[in-house]
Design an enzyme around this catalytic site. Structure first.
Site, PDB file in Angstrom:
ATOM      1  N   TYR A 131     -30.676 -13.448  17.933  1.00 39.18           N
ATOM      2  CA  TYR A 131     -30.867 -13.414  16.421  1.00 39.18           C
ATOM      3  C   TYR A 131     -31.937 -12.615  16.115  1.00 39.18           C
ATOM      4  CZ  TYR A 131     -31.733 -15.993  12.004  1.00 39.18           C
ATOM      5  OH  TYR A 131     -31.573 -16.190  10.675  1.00 39.18           O
ATOM      6  N   ASP A 190     -13.566 -11.519   5.488  1.00 38.18           N
ATOM      7  CA  ASP A 190     -14.159 -11.529   7.098  1.00 38.18           C
ATOM      8  C   ASP A 190     -14.966 -10.235   6.930  1.00 38.18           C
ATOM      9  OD1 ASP A 190     -14.745 -10.879   9.467  1.00 38.18           O
ATOM     10  OD2 ASP A 190     -12.940 -10.975  10.588  1.00 38.18           O
ATOM     11  N   GLY A 242     -22.126 -21.645   2.913  1.00 38.23           N
ATOM     12  CA  GLY A 242     -23.203 -21.928   4.113  1.00 38.23           C
ATOM     13  C   GLY A 242     -24.361 -22.930   3.400  1.00 38.23           C
ATOM     14  N   ILE A 250     -35.242 -23.490   6.216  1.00 35.14           N
ATOM     15  CA  ILE A 250     -35.051 -23.897   5.046  1.00 35.14           C
ATOM     16  C   ILE A 250     -34.593 -25.316   4.937  1.00 35.14           C
ATOM     17  CG2 ILE A 250     -33.573 -23.450   2.914  1.00 35.14           C
ATOM     18  CD1 ILE A 250     -35.633 -21.117   3.481  1.00 35.14           C
TER      19      ILE A 250
HETATM   20  C1  AKB Z   1     -32.945 -20.450  12.260  1.00 34.22           C
HETATM   21  O1  AKB Z   1     -33.767 -21.786  12.673  1.00 34.22           O
HETATM   22  O2  AKB Z   1     -32.051 -19.857  12.891  1.00 34.22           O
HETATM   23  C2  AKB Z   1     -32.965 -20.220  10.769  1.00 34.22           C
HETATM   24  C3  AKB Z   1     -34.134 -19.135  10.765  1.00 34.22           C
HETATM   25  C4  AKB Z   1     -35.472 -19.372  10.756  1.00 34.22           C
HETATM   26  O3  AKB Z   1     -33.897 -17.856  10.527  1.00 34.22           O
HETATM   27  N1  AKB Z   1     -33.339 -21.094  10.026  1.00 34.22           N
END
Ligand code: AKB
Length: 319
Positions: free
Chosen positions: A144, A55, A13, A174
């Site tokens: 998330y 995995d 990644g 990042i």
């Molecule tokens: C995202 O944009 O999902 C990531 C993060 C800020 O965790 N780069």
């Protein structure tokens, strides 16, 4: 230096590909086992040291590599990012939560230390937006964010209950030139450099005025290595250190690029899903706990990062 045998999950990644090479440089090529799920690894990753497919949702595949290479430290970077997690919330829960749970269980059994990245995604619309404190409201409204808050708590639990040496940082967006990010909300800050060099224009999916905390890759890699080498007895937060290097909005990065490419043009075509995610995140965060507890100090600001990105990318793209 003490011996380390490291497994990197998610080594193909955006962050994993650079972190793996930095870890190999520091601890020796053979001591860092790169692992990926489906993505074909780059030549460098494959040729310099061991590579295995795993995995994370299948615990046996993680355990197999830990046993085979006598791993004592796991960098668990395999996760779905914010925008793709909103599109596939069930998959995000499975990968981000069950994958982490499997890693922690293997770590418990084989006494491994674990680095797990958290994110500014743990914050939500009710979190204070500016200079967001280390200790604050964590009520994200994205899948998330839900998985990242749960992950922080799960890592704290494994440390307290089973003495697994879990550590982590809340990474901001990042920026890097080696491997493209996939499915994040902050990805615009990478795409803009590629488009500026290739086409001298970029259409941004976030609105002007959307400030977000950000960091250049070399600082992100440094944070991941430094926190794992920090004196454990000095760590109060362990799994959830705010870390940041800069904060900017799309027009700030465009103006900085214009200093190098004067005819660069920025346009906007706002993606409502990613804009809503960005709107729920802080403008800037306070990382004084990381600075005090383990000496965190980033090197790059927007000016230095832009100069380096444009130079390195121009070489890479041969433009
Ligand atoms: C995202 O944009 O999902 C990531 C993060 C800020 O965790 N780069």
């Amino acid at each position: 230096m003490f011996r380390k045998r490291i497994l990197v999950a998610g080594a193909c990644g955006q962050i994993g590909s650079e972190l793996t090479l930095a870890l190999r440089e520091r601890y020796g090529n053979d001591n860092v086992i790169a692992t990926g799920h489906k993505t074909k690894p780059g030549e460098e990753l494959l040729n310099l040291g061991p590579f295995q497919f795993i995995d994370c949702t299948d615990i046996n595949t993680i355990e197999g590599v830990v046993k085979k290479y006598e791993v004592d430290t796991i960098y668990h970077l395999a996760a779905l990012l914010s925008a793709v997690a909103e599109a596939k919330p069930q998959l995000a829960w499975n990968v981000n939560i069950n994958g982490l749970y499997n890693v922690l269980e293997v770590a418990r059994k084989y006494k491994c230390a674990v680095f797990t990245p958290s994110s500014i995604g743990v914050f939500g619309p009710t979190t204070p937006k500016d200079n967001t404190p280390q200790e604050t409201i964590l009520r994200p409204n994205t899948m998330y964010g839900v998985t990242k808050v749960s992950g922080e708590l799960l890592c704290d639990y494994y440390y307290k209950k089973f003495a697994v040496d879990t550590r982590g940082v809340r990474w901001p967006g990042i920026v890097s030139y080696v491997t493209l990010p996939g499915g994040g909300t902050t990805d615009y800050a990478v795409e803009i450099y590629y488009e500026a060099i290739k086409h001298r224009r970029y259409t941004c999916f976030l609105r002007a005025g959307t400030y977000l905390p950000m960091m250049y890759m070399s600082d992100a890699v440094k944070a991941a290595i430094d926190i794992m080498e920090a004196d454990s007895s000095k760590l109060k937060y362990r799994n959830a250190f705010n870390v940041t290097a800069m904060s900017f909005a799309p027009e700030d990065i465009a103006n900085e690029i214009k200093k190098h490419i004067p005819d660069f043009v920025m346009e906007y075509d706002v993606d409502p899903v990613r804009q809503a995610i960005a709107d729920s995140w802080p403008n800037s965060i306070d990382d004084s706990a990381a600075r005090e507890e383990w000496g965190w100090k980033p090197e790059y600001d927007l000016v230095a990062m832009t100069k380096d990105m444009l130079e390195k990318l121009s070489d890479k793209l041969k433009i």
